[in-house]
Scaffold this motif. Structure first.
Motif, PDB file in Angstrom:
ATOM      1  N   MET A 279      54.923  20.433 -15.118  1.00  0.00           N
ATOM      2  CA  MET A 279      55.951  20.007 -16.070  1.00  0.00           C
ATOM      3  C   MET A 279      55.373  19.868 -17.484  1.00  0.00           C
ATOM      4  O   MET A 279      56.068  20.119 -18.471  1.00  0.00           O
ATOM      5  N   TYR A 280      54.103  19.499 -17.557  1.00  0.00           N
ATOM      6  CA  TYR A 280      53.455  19.446 -18.865  1.00  0.00           C
ATOM      7  C   TYR A 280      53.414  20.851 -19.470  1.00  0.00           C
ATOM      8  O   TYR A 280      53.748  21.040 -20.643  1.00  0.00           O
ATOM      9  N   TYR A 281      53.016  21.825 -18.671  1.00  0.00           N
ATOM     10  CA  TYR A 281      52.918  23.188 -19.183  1.00  0.00           C
ATOM     11  C   TYR A 281      54.289  23.771 -19.507  1.00  0.00           C
ATOM     12  O   TYR A 281      54.432  24.528 -20.484  1.00  0.00           O
ATOM     13  N   ILE A 282      55.285  23.422 -18.733  1.00  0.00           N
ATOM     14  CA  ILE A 282      56.638  23.873 -19.061  1.00  0.00           C
ATOM     15  C   ILE A 282      57.072  23.253 -20.390  1.00  0.00           C
ATOM     16  O   ILE A 282      57.680  23.919 -21.241  1.00  0.00           O
TER      17      ILE A 282
ATOM     18  N   ILE B  16      48.761  33.248 -15.669  1.00  0.00           N
ATOM     19  CA  ILE B  16      49.155  34.043 -16.840  1.00  0.00           C
ATOM     20  C   ILE B  16      49.660  33.119 -17.943  1.00  0.00           C
ATOM     21  O   ILE B  16      49.306  33.266 -19.120  1.00  0.00           O
ATOM     22  N   GLY B  17      50.483  32.143 -17.560  1.00  0.00           N
ATOM     23  CA  GLY B  17      51.000  31.188 -18.542  1.00  0.00           C
ATOM     24  C   GLY B  17      49.885  30.429 -19.238  1.00  0.00           C
ATOM     25  O   GLY B  17      49.878  30.292 -20.465  1.00  0.00           O
ATOM     26  N   VAL B  18      48.923  29.941 -18.468  1.00  0.00           N
ATOM     27  CA  VAL B  18      47.800  29.195 -19.052  1.00  0.00           C
ATOM     28  C   VAL B  18      46.964  30.103 -19.949  1.00  0.00           C
ATOM     29  O   VAL B  18      46.493  29.688 -21.014  1.00  0.00           O
ATOM     30  N   SER B  19      46.786  31.347 -19.540  1.00  0.00           N
ATOM     31  CA  SER B  19      46.012  32.290 -20.352  1.00  0.00           C
ATOM     32  C   SER B  19      46.695  32.567 -21.681  1.00  0.00           C
ATOM     33  O   SER B  19      46.041  32.642 -22.728  1.00  0.00           O
ATOM     34  N   TYR B  20      48.020  32.725 -21.651  1.00  0.00           N
ATOM     35  CA  TYR B  20      48.741  32.887 -22.905  1.00  0.00           C
ATOM     36  C   TYR B  20      48.627  31.622 -23.762  1.00  0.00           C
ATOM     37  O   TYR B  20      48.463  31.693 -24.983  1.00  0.00           O
ATOM     38  N   MET B  21      48.716  30.466 -23.112  1.00  0.00           N
ATOM     39  CA  MET B  21      48.635  29.209 -23.850  1.00  0.00           C
ATOM     40  C   MET B  21      47.263  29.049 -24.497  1.00  0.00           C
ATOM     41  O   MET B  21      47.127  28.478 -25.574  1.00  0.00           O
ATOM     42  N   ALA B  22      46.224  29.564 -23.829  1.00  0.00           N
ATOM     43  CA  ALA B  22      44.864  29.452 -24.352  1.00  0.00           C
ATOM     44  C   ALA B  22      44.560  30.525 -25.386  1.00  0.00           C
ATOM     45  O   ALA B  22      43.550  30.442 -26.089  1.00  0.00           O
ATOM     46  N   SER B  23      45.412  31.533 -25.474  1.00  0.00           N
ATOM     47  CA  SER B  23      45.222  32.593 -26.458  1.00  0.00           C
ATOM     48  C   SER B  23      46.056  32.263 -27.684  1.00  0.00           C
ATOM     49  O   SER B  23      46.532  31.142 -27.846  1.00  0.00           O
ATOM     50  N   VAL B  24      46.258  33.210 -28.559  1.00  0.00           N
ATOM     51  CA  VAL B  24      47.026  32.940 -29.776  1.00  0.00           C
ATOM     52  C   VAL B  24      48.467  33.423 -29.669  1.00  0.00           C
ATOM     53  O   VAL B  24      49.144  33.591 -30.674  1.00  0.00           O
ATOM     54  N   GLN B  25      48.944  33.634 -28.457  1.00  0.00           N
ATOM     55  CA  GLN B  25      50.340  34.025 -28.263  1.00  0.00           C
ATOM     56  C   GLN B  25      50.981  33.091 -27.240  1.00  0.00           C
ATOM     57  O   GLN B  25      51.574  33.502 -26.251  1.00  0.00           O
ATOM     58  N   SER B  26      50.868  31.802 -27.533  1.00  0.00           N
ATOM     59  CA  SER B  26      51.300  30.790 -26.571  1.00  0.00           C
ATOM     60  C   SER B  26      52.798  30.819 -26.311  1.00  0.00           C
ATOM     61  O   SER B  26      53.257  30.363 -25.264  1.00  0.00           O
ATOM     62  N   TYR B  27      53.575  31.355 -27.265  1.00  0.00           N
ATOM     63  CA  TYR B  27      55.020  31.406 -27.067  1.00  0.00           C
ATOM     64  C   TYR B  27      55.409  32.297 -25.886  1.00  0.00           C
ATOM     65  O   TYR B  27      56.519  32.197 -25.366  1.00  0.00           O
ATOM     66  N   LYS B  28      54.486  33.187 -25.441  1.00  0.00           N
ATOM     67  CA  LYS B  28      54.788  34.071 -24.316  1.00  0.00           C
ATOM     68  C   LYS B  28      54.600  33.392 -22.956  1.00  0.00           C
ATOM     69  O   LYS B  28      54.889  33.989 -21.919  1.00  0.00           O
ATOM     70  N   SER B  29      54.121  32.166 -22.957  1.00  0.00           N
ATOM     71  CA  SER B  29      53.759  31.515 -21.690  1.00  0.00           C
ATOM     72  C   SER B  29      54.961  30.996 -20.911  1.00  0.00           C
ATOM     73  O   SER B  29      54.904  30.876 -19.687  1.00  0.00           O
ATOM     74  N   LEU B  30      56.043  30.660 -21.611  1.00  0.00           N
ATOM     75  CA  LEU B  30      57.131  29.903 -20.996  1.00  0.00           C
ATOM     76  C   LEU B  30      57.701  30.559 -19.754  1.00  0.00           C
ATOM     77  O   LEU B  30      57.846  29.925 -18.712  1.00  0.00           O
ATOM     78  N   LYS B  31      58.043  31.827 -19.813  1.00  0.00           N
ATOM     79  CA  LYS B  31      58.720  32.459 -18.670  1.00  0.00           C
ATOM     80  C   LYS B  31      57.832  32.473 -17.431  1.00  0.00           C
ATOM     81  O   LYS B  31      58.322  32.411 -16.294  1.00  0.00           O
ATOM     82  N   TYR B  32      56.521  32.521 -17.622  1.00  0.00           N
ATOM     83  CA  TYR B  32      55.611  32.520 -16.474  1.00  0.00           C
ATOM     84  C   TYR B  32      55.499  31.128 -15.859  1.00  0.00           C
ATOM     85  O   TYR B  32      55.419  30.987 -14.633  1.00  0.00           O
ATOM     86  N   PHE B  33      55.515  30.082 -16.689  1.00  0.00           N
ATOM     87  CA  PHE B  33      55.496  28.719 -16.150  1.00  0.00           C
ATOM     88  C   PHE B  33      56.788  28.430 -15.377  1.00  0.00           C
ATOM     89  O   PHE B  33      56.764  27.835 -14.292  1.00  0.00           O
ATOM     90  N   LEU B  34      57.918  28.855 -15.940  1.00  0.00           N
ATOM     91  CA  LEU B  34      59.195  28.626 -15.262  1.00  0.00           C
ATOM     92  C   LEU B  34      59.244  29.374 -13.933  1.00  0.00           C
ATOM     93  O   LEU B  34      59.718  28.840 -12.916  1.00  0.00           O
ATOM     94  N   ARG B  35      58.742  30.590 -13.926  1.00  0.00           N
ATOM     95  CA  ARG B  35      58.746  31.373 -12.689  1.00  0.00           C
ATOM     96  C   ARG B  35      57.799  30.771 -11.656  1.00  0.00           C
ATOM     97  O   ARG B  35      58.116  30.722 -10.460  1.00  0.00           O
TER      98      ARG B  35
END
Length: 681
Positions: A112-115, A80-99
């Motif tokens: 750690m790169y994605y975080i 989910i985090g990578v998908s958000y990062m690849a879309s135009v709402q990358s700011y939503k990715s953080l909580k999924y990477f942390l989880r």
């Protein structure tokens, strides 16, 4: 007591471990929820299929449904985090990477790169730096590309920390009357900010086709007008601007009568142009090969009253990625060879979304290079009087974000800017935002109340900031107006020509709108301009604009009434100049007199009288002779342009025919004039 404390610690630790336990998508974990599990696993696998096909928007929809059922799967959170990062709402990715990392620290070797990217996209630059640096420590020397990208992101965060304390003095507003839940981007405006055209993927496109990857409709061009300081509801521009495929705005002439369009259907993507004839747009035509190459051209901006074109191209021979180029029109109206703007502007990374302000010297563009804080940032560069570019300046926060910020255009007065961006709080994926620039900060002062409070306790006193309404001086004059028939008051399609009188060089040549008669021209300060308005079967009209270099921004409105070529009609020649008290023509008069000579050639039966006039300063005898000598000088010049002497007469009226009050400086200036009168047609 010690035993109880130890037991409590064990229970808390076990609870934390259970809370962070990775739950696989396995039916053995959901024995009591078999039906829900089957649906969730189906969504999970659908998400993987979409993800593998780079359909990230659809992948997200499926993954999020699976996540509703099982939020504790590490891989699902990561995807989910990578998908958000690849879309135009990358700011939503953080909580999924942390989880994901919380559930399984080994979920990905790049976690750690994605975080770091997640923190970066949320403006948490210090935490992003920590994550990037931790990730970089684990890279091997042969992972050159990963090392370079991580180092670049580290530099971006360091730049952001430098800029965060120096925000741009500007308000940023989402144009909610313009934007939808879909993508809106690439706004273009007229110099006077009366019309906006932009690109949207909203429902209702001419083609009506939805893209399988983005789940948005074909890009179409929309139009909105500013009425009572608000933008009207956007209207689809229709055909021929919009086709059954993607059509996108690129640039707009200052007067709004020439639109540049991106068309991705030819080669790798080229630029087209369309003219506004009355209220109808012409069928888009391709720009020449000096602009369109075999590579992609994505953005362009007309400048210097459409005599110069700045554009973005990915052609070979650049400095890396896409670069900014420029072409100039020759005297025949053809575009010359393209020239790269060089390393002062272009970097090894992509440049995009170029815009030259109507002042002809302030360039705005987006870049992934220079001192960006992440993604594409907007930069400003000034063209010096020596023809060299100053160092590009990041326009700063809150205009720029860690994600892509693109397509900035400015009104001629510099008060407002419009750009497209994806940021938290938007309506769609990309939205159009308005910038209101406040200009330089004024000095701080303490109010009387603050001083009184400060005498008791300094900690409660506050500085009061004077409201700033001044903006950086724009050295530009916008002349706009309407051309009409002097008798019927009907709009006229007329040729509008502006000449640099000192150089006898045409700087603008266009027509007023055939339906409204309206025109607009931008005149950078520091020149003496002659404006001529010409239409078939009408006498031409002239105006003079002698604009000192230090002149700040101004708008001038003109209603120009053209007279039919008929007997006894008089026309003032406003661009004929003499030295004070003398009858020697200045060279700046030649363009005006050349136009008059051309009129005589175009109407070979026309006979005219040239008359000289003065104000009432000095003796009547002197003024009479001076006016006659000046009229004679004009006739002699016109005769030298191969005009027969029997078609020309001259007379001096001295101070006897004033057209304004001689008691004022402006009135006296109007009275000092040269006219021509039609004797016969």
């Amino acid at each position: 007591m010690a035993q109880k404390i130890f037991s409590t610690i064990i229970l808390i630790t076990m609870a934390g471990m259970l809370a962070a336990q990775n739950v696989p998508f396995d039916k053995s974990y959901f024995k009591d929820r078999k039906s829900e599990f089957r649906d969730a696993r189906s969504h999970y696998h659908d998400g993987d299929d979409y993800f593998d096909n780079m359909q990230y928007y659809l992948a997200l929809q499926s993954y999020l449904k699976a996540h509703d059922f099982n939020p504790d799967n590490a891989r699902l959170n990561f995807q989910i985090g990578v998908s958000y990062m690849a879309s135009v709402q990358s700011y939503k990715s953080l909580k999924y990477f942390l989880r994901a990392r919380e559930l399984d620290a080994a979920v990905s070797r790049d976690i750690m790169y994605y975080i770091g990217r997640g923190y970066h996209m949320n403006g948490q630059y210090k935490k992003a730096l920590e994550a990037y640096r931790e990730y970089k420590k684990g890279l091997l020397p042969n992972q050159v590309e990963d090392i370079e990208y991580t180092a670049k992101h580290i530099n971006e965060c360091e730049t952001a920390l430098e800029l965060v304390d120096k925000p741009a003095r500007a308000f940023i507003d989402n144009l909610r009357d313009i934007n939808t839940g879909y993508t809106e981007h690439s706004p273009v405006i007229t110099a006077d900010e009366s019309k906006m055209m932009f690109t949207s993927t909203r429902e209702g496109s001419v083609g009506g086709r939805m893209d399988d990857f983005t789940q948005e409709y074909d890009e179409d061009i929309y139009i909105s007008y500013k009425v009572n300081d608000r933008w009207t509801r956007p209207v689809n521009a229709g055909e021929p601007l919009n086709s059954h495929m993607n059509d996108a705005t690129v640039g707009l002439a200052s007067d709004g009568q020439l639109l540049l369009i991106y068309n991705g259907r030819k080669r790798n993507g080229d630029i087209q142009s369309s003219m506004l004839e009355g209220d109808e747009w012409s069928y888009p035509d391709w720009l020449p090969r000096s602009v369109n190459s075999g590579e992609k051209e994505t953005s362009a901006s007309l400048a210097n009253n459409d005599q110069v074109l700045y554009f973005i191209s990915g052609r070979e021979g650049g400095y890396g990625g896409k670069d900014v180029y420029v072409v100039h029109k020759d005297r025949r109206g053809n575009w010359g060879d393209a020239r790269n703007l060089g390393p002062a502007i272009n970097t090894q990374y992509d440049e995009e979304s170029v815009f030259m302000h109507p002042d002809g010297r302030t360039l705005y563009f987006s870049s992934k290079g220079h001192n960006t804080i992440g993604g594409f940032d907007i930069f400003r560069a000034i063209l010096g009087d020596d023809g060299k570019w100053g160092k590009p300046e990041n326009v700063g926060m809150p205009i720029n974000t860690p994600d892509d910020d693109l397509s900035l255009v400015l009104s001629a007065d510099g008060r407002h800017g419009y750009f497209s961006s994806t940021r938290e709080g938007g309506k769609g994926r990309y939205d159009i935002y308005q910038i209101t620039f406040l200009g330089p900060e004024k000095p701080l002062y303490l109010s009387n109340e603050d001083q009184l409070l400060a005498s008791f306790e300094k900690s409660v006193s506050d500085n009061v900031l004077e409201k700033s309404v001044e903006i950086k001086t724009i050295r530009l004059t916008v002349v706009k107006g309407v051309v009409k028939d002097a008798i019927t008051n009907e709009p006229i399609k007329a040729n509008i020509e502006v000449v640099d009188n000192d150089k006898d060089e045409i700087v603008f040549n266009n027509v007023s709108n055939s339906k409204t008669g309206r025109f607009l021209v931008t005149l950078p300060s520091g020149k003496n301009y002659g404006l001529a308005v010409k239409a078939e079967n009408y006498l031409f009209h002239s105006e003079n604009f002698n604009i000192p270099k230090a002149t700040a921004y101004q708008e001038i409105e003109k209603e120009i009434l053209l007279n039919n070529v008929k007997k006894d009609v008089k026309i003032v020649l406003k661009n004929v100049f003499f030295d004070q008290g003398k009858a020697v023509l200045r060279p700046t008069s030649y363009p005006e007199l050349n136009r008059l000579a051309k009129l005589l050639k175009d109407v070979p039966t026309l006979k005219i009288e040239i008359s000289g006039h003065t104000d009432n300063t000095g003796s009547a005898t002197f003024n009479q002779k001076l006016s006659e000598d000046r009229a004679k000088a004009v006739v002699e010049y016109i005769k030298a342009q191969e005009i027969s002497a029997d078609r020309l007469t001259y007379v001096g009226y001295g101070e006897t025919q004033p057209i304004a009050d001689n008691t004022t400086k402006d009135g006296r200036q109007q009275n000092r004039r040269v006219e021509f009168k039609v004797l016969s047609k």
